[in-house]
Design a protein around this motif. Structure first.
Motif, PDB file in Angstrom:
ATOM      1  N   GLU A 100      48.973  40.951  48.276  1.00 10.39           N
ATOM      2  CA  GLU A 100      49.740  40.459  47.467  1.00 10.39           C
ATOM      3  C   GLU A 100      49.289  41.409  45.815  1.00 10.39           C
ATOM      4  OE1 GLU A 100      50.098  36.281  46.477  1.00 10.39           O
ATOM      5  OE2 GLU A 100      50.814  35.582  48.849  1.00 10.39           O
ATOM      6  N   ALA A 101      48.579  41.299  45.317  1.00 14.87           N
ATOM      7  CA  ALA A 101      48.058  42.012  44.201  1.00 14.87           C
ATOM      8  C   ALA A 101      47.865  43.666  44.466  1.00 14.87           C
ATOM      9  CB  ALA A 101      46.504  41.979  44.229  1.00 14.87           C
ATOM     10  N   PHE A 102      47.492  44.326  45.846  1.00 14.60           N
ATOM     11  CA  PHE A 102      48.981  46.329  45.919  1.00 14.60           C
ATOM     12  C   PHE A 102      49.963  46.152  46.245  1.00 14.60           C
ATOM     13  CE2 PHE A 102      43.726  45.461  44.979  1.00 14.60           C
ATOM     14  CZ  PHE A 102      43.272  46.688  44.380  1.00 14.60           C
ATOM     15  N   GLY A 103      50.435  45.130  46.819  1.00 11.00           N
ATOM     16  CA  GLY A 103      52.043  45.417  47.715  1.00 11.00           C
ATOM     17  C   GLY A 103      51.993  46.214  48.551  1.00 11.00           C
ATOM     18  N   LEU A 104      50.281  45.408  49.563  1.00 10.18           N
ATOM     19  CA  LEU A 104      50.453  45.927  50.865  1.00 10.18           C
ATOM     20  C   LEU A 104      51.845  45.652  52.307  1.00 10.18           C
ATOM     21  CD1 LEU A 104      46.814  45.472  51.224  1.00 10.18           C
ATOM     22  CD2 LEU A 104      47.705  47.580  50.374  1.00 10.18           C
ATOM     23  N   HIS A 105      51.521  46.239  52.972  1.00  9.27           N
ATOM     24  CA  HIS A 105      52.508  45.689  54.017  1.00  9.27           C
ATOM     25  C   HIS A 105      52.653  44.937  54.286  1.00  9.27           C
ATOM     26  CE1 HIS A 105      55.975  46.848  56.902  1.00  9.27           C
ATOM     27  NE2 HIS A 105      57.095  47.096  55.866  1.00  9.27           N
ATOM     28  N   PRO A 106      53.182  44.280  55.123  1.00  8.93           N
ATOM     29  CA  PRO A 106      53.114  42.813  55.807  1.00  8.93           C
ATOM     30  C   PRO A 106      52.298  42.746  57.105  1.00  8.93           C
ATOM     31  CG  PRO A 106      55.152  42.328  54.457  1.00  8.93           C
ATOM     32  CD  PRO A 106      54.336  43.852  54.468  1.00  8.93           C
ATOM     33  N   LEU A 107      53.329  44.466  57.560  1.00  8.41           N
ATOM     34  CA  LEU A 107      52.956  44.802  59.279  1.00  8.41           C
ATOM     35  C   LEU A 107      51.054  45.499  59.138  1.00  8.41           C
ATOM     36  CD1 LEU A 107      56.014  46.280  60.359  1.00  8.41           C
ATOM     37  CD2 LEU A 107      54.842  43.984  61.113  1.00  8.41           C
ATOM     38  N   ALA A 108      51.439  45.436  58.602  1.00 17.03           N
ATOM     39  CA  ALA A 108      49.574  46.328  57.821  1.00 17.03           C
ATOM     40  C   ALA A 108      48.742  45.404  58.233  1.00 17.03           C
ATOM     41  CB  ALA A 108      49.689  47.833  56.651  1.00 17.03           C
ATOM     42  N   VAL A 109      48.785  44.662  57.409  1.00 14.88           N
ATOM     43  CA  VAL A 109      48.125  43.334  56.544  1.00 14.88           C
ATOM     44  C   VAL A 109      48.415  42.312  57.800  1.00 14.88           C
ATOM     45  CG1 VAL A 109      48.092  40.834  55.707  1.00 14.88           C
ATOM     46  CG2 VAL A 109      48.262  43.442  54.907  1.00 14.88           C
ATOM     47  N   GLU A 110      49.168  42.521  58.493  1.00 14.13           N
ATOM     48  CA  GLU A 110      48.812  41.652  59.781  1.00 14.13           C
ATOM     49  C   GLU A 110      47.378  42.619  61.138  1.00 14.13           C
ATOM     50  OE1 GLU A 110      51.508  39.798  63.848  1.00 14.13           O
ATOM     51  OE2 GLU A 110      52.499  40.929  61.992  1.00 14.13           O
ATOM     52  N   ASP A 111      48.416  43.583  60.963  1.00 11.35           N
ATOM     53  CA  ASP A 111      47.233  43.995  62.018  1.00 11.35           C
ATOM     54  C   ASP A 111      45.494  44.387  61.489  1.00 11.35           C
ATOM     55  OD1 ASP A 111      48.903  45.086  63.304  1.00 11.35           O
ATOM     56  OD2 ASP A 111      49.546  47.020  63.083  1.00 11.35           O
ATOM     57  N   ALA A 112      44.975  44.510  60.236  1.00 11.40           N
ATOM     58  CA  ALA A 112      44.035  44.562  59.280  1.00 11.40           C
ATOM     59  C   ALA A 112      43.378  43.150  59.641  1.00 11.40           C
ATOM     60  CB  ALA A 112      44.218  44.525  58.389  1.00 11.40           C
ATOM     61  N   VAL A 113      43.811  42.113  60.251  1.00  9.32           N
ATOM     62  CA  VAL A 113      43.528  40.550  60.389  1.00  9.32           C
ATOM     63  C   VAL A 113      43.104  40.417  61.343  1.00  9.32           C
ATOM     64  CG1 VAL A 113      44.069  37.793  60.084  1.00  9.32           C
ATOM     65  CG2 VAL A 113      44.713  39.469  57.944  1.00  9.32           C
ATOM     66  N   HIS A 114      44.074  40.692  62.872  1.00 11.80           N
ATOM     67  CA  HIS A 114      43.981  40.374  63.669  1.00 11.80           C
ATOM     68  C   HIS A 114      43.143  41.338  64.679  1.00 11.80           C
ATOM     69  CE1 HIS A 114      46.671  36.792  63.009  1.00 11.80           C
ATOM     70  NE2 HIS A 114      47.909  37.743  62.818  1.00 11.80           N
ATOM     71  N   ALA A 115      42.753  42.580  63.778  1.00 12.40           N
ATOM     72  CA  ALA A 115      42.272  43.552  64.717  1.00 12.40           C
ATOM     73  C   ALA A 115      42.655  43.732  66.129  1.00 12.40           C
ATOM     74  CB  ALA A 115      40.688  43.122  64.200  1.00 12.40           C
ATOM     75  N   HIS A 116      41.948  44.474  66.791  1.00 11.12           N
ATOM     76  CA  HIS A 116      42.190  44.662  68.534  1.00 11.12           C
ATOM     77  C   HIS A 116      42.679  45.568  68.442  1.00 11.12           C
ATOM     78  CE1 HIS A 116      39.402  41.759  69.757  1.00 11.12           C
ATOM     79  NE2 HIS A 116      39.475  40.868  68.598  1.00 11.12           N
ATOM     80  N   GLN A 117      43.220  46.806  67.879  1.00 15.18           N
ATOM     81  CA  GLN A 117      44.317  47.855  67.511  1.00 15.18           C
ATOM     82  C   GLN A 117      43.936  49.427  68.066  1.00 15.18           C
ATOM     83  OE1 GLN A 117      47.612  46.578  66.176  1.00 15.18           O
ATOM     84  NE2 GLN A 117      46.729  44.812  66.135  1.00 15.18           N
ATOM     85  N   ARG A 118      44.624  49.958  68.650  1.00 14.89           N
ATOM     86  CA  ARG A 118      44.528  51.473  68.744  1.00 14.89           C
ATOM     87  C   ARG A 118      44.304  51.880  67.597  1.00 14.89           C
ATOM     88  NH1 ARG A 118      47.568  54.747  70.415  1.00 14.89           N
ATOM     89  NH2 ARG A 118      46.760  55.636  72.171  1.00 14.89           N
TER      90      ARG A 118
END
Length: 348
Positions: free
Chosen positions: A70-88
């Motif tokens: 919220e402070a830096f205006g990060l995109h919700p989709l990127a935030v979701e990826d960063a929380v749940h991990a297991h990404q390519r």
């Protein structure tokens, strides 16, 4: 690891989430002394004056990362990826923000490869880079970024390039780890290859298969990163200065070297697996031939004894005083001839 997970905060204003490992403000390539809060960071970052913030987090919860998002205006989709991990591994652009996902590899020390050995362990690092900020999020066995931060702080000229310099430094560290793991992996491949082609009983195929499984995990972590590094090295990604793109080309070269090593390992291990299965088949055939040869040797006296054991009244040599030794001599001669024939044909 507990120390790495600790947060840093300051007096007054919104404190940083407990998942924050380090938070710093940089101006013209130099770190501004003192601890900061989110309020301080948001008030003082200014890309036009060469000031940006670098926040590092380790396995943040959704709520903890949401404060920073919220402070830096990060995109919700990127935030979701960063929380749940297991990404390519991937590079995505959301407006003026870049989101880079990197798979980290750690070599697990072991004495020898077994059918259950763990050879590599994977983690993840996500990097958000935008105007005035760089945010790194680590998961799993991803190594701490303390050394990366110190190296950058010792090079103000490079750090002066802003968040793109952080993006490069993290990618460079990850790829350098790939090189180290590939060199260590080569030792396992060479050792097992020597065992496979050495005289003696075949190597357990389960060991080779386990090596191939671990190699596949290594391959999945490394190979998809080629595309993002190529894009960053071409200098066509907004937010990445040309001087930083030059460094990314060097990282891409190192990545290419590791990719080629992995492909060669894959071919070698596949060849070892095929050779091991072929050796097992040859060994089984040799065992069957040996068993068949001994069965043939046993069959000769068994047949002769069986004939003379039928107890008919009129049989040759039954009443001869030399009949018994003659039969034994005949069996010995026939068995010797059969044995020599089998030896000559390498069945025994």
């Amino acid at each position: 690891m507990a120390a790495e997970r600790g947060g840093e905060g300051g007096g007054g204003g919104a404190v940083l989430p407990s998942a924050v490992v380090d938070c710093a403000l940089y101006e013209d390539g130099h770190r501004i002394p003192g601890q900061v809060t989110l309020d301080t960071v948001m008030k003082r970052i200014d890309p036009r004056e060469g000031r940006f913030a670098w926040i590092g987090l380790y396995e943040p919860t959704e709520e903890q990362l949401q404060e920073v998002a919220e402070a830096f205006g990060l995109h919700p989709l990127a935030v979701e990826d960063a929380v749940h991990a297991h990404q390519r591994p991937k590079l995505e652009r959301y407006g003026d923000m870049l989101f880079l996902v990197l798979k980290t590899i750690v070599y697990v020390e072991h004495e020898t490869v077994t059918a259950t050995s763990e050879i590599v362990d994977t983690g993840e690092i996500m990097v958000f880079a935008g105007p005035g900020f760089a945010i790194t999020v680590r998961h799993g066995s991803a190594p701490p970024l303390d050394d990366v931060r110190r190296q950058l702080q010792d090079d103000p000229q490079q750090l002066g390039c802003g968040p793109a310099a952080v993006l490069h430094a993290v990618a460079d560290m990850v790829v350098d780890r790939y090189v180290e793991v590939a060199d260590a992996f080569a030792g396992d491949v060479d050792t097992l290859e020597a065992e496979v082609f050495s005289p003696g009983r075949p190597v357990d195929a389960g060991r080779i298969y386990q090596l191939k499984r671990e190699l596949l995990e290594f391959k999945r972590a490394v190979m998809p990163l080629a595309g993002p590094l190529q894009r960053l090295g071409e200098g066509a990604v907004p937010g990445v200065p040309s001087e930083v793109a030059t460094y990314f080309r060097d990282v891409a070269d190192h990545h290419q070297r590791v990719s080629e090593q992995i492909l060669s390992f894959d071919e070698l291990v596949s060849g070892m697996l095929s050779a091991s299965i072929a050796q097992l088949g040859v060994q089984q055939n040799a065992d069957m031939r040996r068993i068949s040869a001994w069965a043939a040797l046993i069959a000769v006296p068994t047949m002769i004894v069986g004939v003379y054991g039928m107890n008919f009244e009129h049989m040759p040599e039954l009443r001869s005083p030399y009949g018994y030794p003659a039969v034994w001599g005949f069996m010995a001669i026939v068995c010797t001839v059969v044995y020599r024939a089998l030896r000559r044909n390498k069945w025994l």
